[in-house]
Design a protein around this motif. Sequence first.
Motif, PDB file in Angstrom:
ATOM      1  N   MET A  13      -9.259 -39.516  40.050  1.00  0.00           N
ATOM      2  CA  MET A  13      -9.920 -38.211  39.954  1.00  0.00           C
ATOM      3  C   MET A  13      -9.328 -37.436  38.797  1.00  0.00           C
ATOM      4  O   MET A  13      -8.113 -37.391  38.615  1.00  0.00           O
ATOM      5  N   ILE A  14     -10.170 -36.800  38.002  1.00  0.00           N
ATOM      6  CA  ILE A  14      -9.755 -35.980  36.873  1.00  0.00           C
ATOM      7  C   ILE A  14     -10.031 -34.542  37.232  1.00  0.00           C
ATOM      8  O   ILE A  14     -11.166 -34.177  37.540  1.00  0.00           O
ATOM      9  N   GLU A  15      -9.029 -33.707  37.243  1.00  0.00           N
ATOM     10  CA  GLU A  15      -9.213 -32.329  37.671  1.00  0.00           C
ATOM     11  C   GLU A  15      -8.770 -31.394  36.571  1.00  0.00           C
ATOM     12  O   GLU A  15      -7.674 -31.523  36.016  1.00  0.00           O
ATOM     13  N   GLN A  16      -9.628 -30.443  36.240  1.00  0.00           N
ATOM     14  CA  GLN A  16      -9.267 -29.442  35.249  1.00  0.00           C
ATOM     15  C   GLN A  16      -8.515 -28.312  35.935  1.00  0.00           C
ATOM     16  O   GLN A  16      -8.734 -28.022  37.110  1.00  0.00           O
ATOM     17  N   PRO A  17      -7.623 -27.653  35.233  1.00  0.00           N
ATOM     18  CA  PRO A  17      -6.841 -26.580  35.839  1.00  0.00           C
ATOM     19  C   PRO A  17      -7.720 -25.427  36.285  1.00  0.00           C
ATOM     20  O   PRO A  17      -8.772 -25.158  35.720  1.00  0.00           O
ATOM     21  N   ASP A  18      -7.265 -24.729  37.314  1.00  0.00           N
ATOM     22  CA  ASP A  18      -7.996 -23.591  37.867  1.00  0.00           C
ATOM     23  C   ASP A  18      -7.654 -22.361  37.032  1.00  0.00           C
ATOM     24  O   ASP A  18      -6.747 -21.619  37.343  1.00  0.00           O
ATOM     25  N   ALA A  19      -8.402 -22.150  35.976  1.00  0.00           N
ATOM     26  CA  ALA A  19      -8.092 -21.090  35.010  1.00  0.00           C
ATOM     27  C   ALA A  19      -8.762 -19.787  35.427  1.00  0.00           C
ATOM     28  O   ALA A  19      -9.700 -19.307  34.797  1.00  0.00           O
ATOM     29  N   ARG A  20      -8.327 -19.169  36.508  1.00  0.00           N
ATOM     30  CA  ARG A  20      -8.983 -17.974  37.021  1.00  0.00           C
ATOM     31  C   ARG A  20      -8.794 -16.771  36.116  1.00  0.00           C
ATOM     32  O   ARG A  20      -9.535 -15.802  36.217  1.00  0.00           O
ATOM     33  N   SER A  21      -7.848 -16.829  35.226  1.00  0.00           N
ATOM     34  CA  SER A  21      -7.661 -15.718  34.296  1.00  0.00           C
ATOM     35  C   SER A  21      -8.833 -15.580  33.350  1.00  0.00           C
ATOM     36  O   SER A  21      -9.018 -14.541  32.719  1.00  0.00           O
ATOM     37  N   GLN A  22      -9.668 -16.647  33.255  1.00  0.00           N
ATOM     38  CA  GLN A  22     -10.831 -16.609  32.359  1.00  0.00           C
ATOM     39  C   GLN A  22     -12.054 -15.995  33.038  1.00  0.00           C
ATOM     40  O   GLN A  22     -13.111 -15.884  32.427  1.00  0.00           O
ATOM     41  N   MET A  23     -11.930 -15.598  34.299  1.00  0.00           N
ATOM     42  CA  MET A  23     -13.102 -15.163  35.046  1.00  0.00           C
ATOM     43  C   MET A  23     -13.582 -13.771  34.675  1.00  0.00           C
ATOM     44  O   MET A  23     -14.614 -13.332  35.135  1.00  0.00           O
ATOM     45  N   SER A  24     -12.828 -13.043  33.901  1.00  0.00           N
ATOM     46  CA  SER A  24     -13.206 -11.685  33.557  1.00  0.00           C
ATOM     47  C   SER A  24     -14.599 -11.658  32.949  1.00  0.00           C
ATOM     48  O   SER A  24     -14.895 -12.376  32.000  1.00  0.00           O
ATOM     49  N   GLY A  25     -15.461 -10.825  33.506  1.00  0.00           N
ATOM     50  CA  GLY A  25     -16.828 -10.718  32.991  1.00  0.00           C
ATOM     51  C   GLY A  25     -17.783 -11.707  33.621  1.00  0.00           C
ATOM     52  O   GLY A  25     -18.968 -11.681  33.310  1.00  0.00           O
ATOM     53  N   HIS A  26     -17.308 -12.582  34.500  1.00  0.00           N
ATOM     54  CA  HIS A  26     -18.166 -13.570  35.135  1.00  0.00           C
ATOM     55  C   HIS A  26     -18.183 -13.355  36.637  1.00  0.00           C
ATOM     56  O   HIS A  26     -17.150 -13.094  37.250  1.00  0.00           O
ATOM     57  N   ARG A  27     -19.354 -13.467  37.238  1.00  0.00           N
ATOM     58  CA  ARG A  27     -19.503 -13.321  38.675  1.00  0.00           C
ATOM     59  C   ARG A  27     -19.387 -14.690  39.328  1.00  0.00           C
ATOM     60  O   ARG A  27     -20.101 -15.626  38.972  1.00  0.00           O
ATOM     61  N   VAL A  28     -18.481 -14.806  40.260  1.00  0.00           N
ATOM     62  CA  VAL A  28     -18.240 -16.057  40.953  1.00  0.00           C
ATOM     63  C   VAL A  28     -18.589 -15.882  42.424  1.00  0.00           C
ATOM     64  O   VAL A  28     -18.137 -14.931  43.062  1.00  0.00           O
ATOM     65  N   HIS A  29     -19.399 -16.778  42.950  1.00  0.00           N
ATOM     66  CA  HIS A  29     -19.774 -16.704  44.365  1.00  0.00           C
ATOM     67  C   HIS A  29     -18.724 -17.478  45.161  1.00  0.00           C
ATOM     68  O   HIS A  29     -18.696 -18.710  45.156  1.00  0.00           O
ATOM     69  N   GLU A  30     -17.861 -16.753  45.832  1.00  0.00           N
ATOM     70  CA  GLU A  30     -16.805 -17.381  46.604  1.00  0.00           C
ATOM     71  C   GLU A  30     -17.397 -18.225  47.736  1.00  0.00           C
ATOM     72  O   GLU A  30     -18.390 -17.851  48.353  1.00  0.00           O
ATOM     73  N   GLY A  31     -16.767 -19.346  47.976  1.00  0.00           N
ATOM     74  CA  GLY A  31     -17.187 -20.201  49.076  1.00  0.00           C
ATOM     75  C   GLY A  31     -18.313 -21.148  48.742  1.00  0.00           C
ATOM     76  O   GLY A  31     -18.801 -21.863  49.624  1.00  0.00           O
ATOM     77  N   VAL A  32     -18.749 -21.186  47.474  1.00  0.00           N
ATOM     78  CA  VAL A  32     -19.850 -22.062  47.068  1.00  0.00           C
ATOM     79  C   VAL A  32     -19.333 -23.114  46.092  1.00  0.00           C
ATOM     80  O   VAL A  32     -18.651 -22.787  45.118  1.00  0.00           O
ATOM     81  N   ALA A  33     -19.647 -24.365  46.363  1.00  0.00           N
ATOM     82  CA  ALA A  33     -19.351 -25.453  45.439  1.00  0.00           C
ATOM     83  C   ALA A  33     -20.668 -26.009  44.904  1.00  0.00           C
ATOM     84  O   ALA A  33     -21.650 -26.113  45.643  1.00  0.00           O
TER      85      ALA A  33
END
Length: 339
Positions: free
Chosen positions: A1-21
């Motif tokens: 499995m190849i996993e990219q880092p969880d770069a949550r600091s980049q989320m500024s300005g983006h709406r993320v729907h929590e709990g959705v994959a």
Amino acid sequence: MIEQPDARSQMSGHRVHEGVALVATVRNEESTIHAFLDGLSRQTVHPQEIVVVDGGSTDRTVAEMQAWRPTCGCRVRVIVEPGAGIAAGRNAAIAATPMGWIAVTDAGTELRGDWLEQITEPLSRADPPDVVSGFFEPAGGTFAQRAIAATITPTAAEIRPESFMPSSRSVLFSRDAWMRAGGYPEWLDYCEDLVFDFALRDSGARFEFQPKAIVGWIGRPNLRAFAKQYFRYARGDGKAGLFPRRHVARYVAYSYALASLLLITKLPVLFLVGCGGFAVYMIRPEQRVLARRARFTRGELVRAVLLAPVIVITGDLAKMAGYPMGRVWRRNRSDGPTA
């Protein structure tokens, strides 16, 4: 499995729907993966996690996925499962994420910018449905792709929301509903999403049609590839025991057409009745093409209208070849479902 880092600091300005994959399967999608990834990047609302299962690509699909960095900063997992079919890949992707809601699409699609926002809109209610059925529209760069897709893709006006069974090009469901339905049927190579839909319905899941949650579906590049696709779809119907009356009706209709041609000199009325019947049969495909006239130039529209009967006949013949092969497989399968 190849996993990219969880770069949550980049989320500024983006709406993320929590709990959705968002999950998808890929295999040798190098030619379409960039359009798919661009669609993910353009979403007005992003999933908390993206999980993609590769079924054993031999091109650069996995490398392109690895190199991609989503602007939303959400976590991306690329799981390589050589030999995994579509159903097994989807199940593996869903099992790999802890999210409670699963949005499913295909890598060979073009996501509209508000697709995830629209398909997750019902989740804001106090009592959301178990399944949100999105929709799909024709897409593609070449004339053949657009003509094939426009001819065979239903318009929203054709859909009866109360009975619509969603394609897994565009669907959202809860993890609980997926578990109650037993997941995607891994014994099927095609039509797995439709059989999954029936399992969801039979398990008591509540469906809601969301026609604004649209993905673009890219048609096959030529008639040969289209025939192969429809052969596989019909073989899947045969394996799953789906729509026997519909397939029998197709054999009856084409048997009548062949008989009317053979007897055209003796009983011309049979041929005339057959021509009238085929004209009625072609009304809906032609209406679909005309409803999407904006996708064609004037010259292309004329060609698409003239090509529509060829596309329909090609698809029907492919289905007539594929369905009995699926039925034979079903009859000979000792460890799977039986009719």
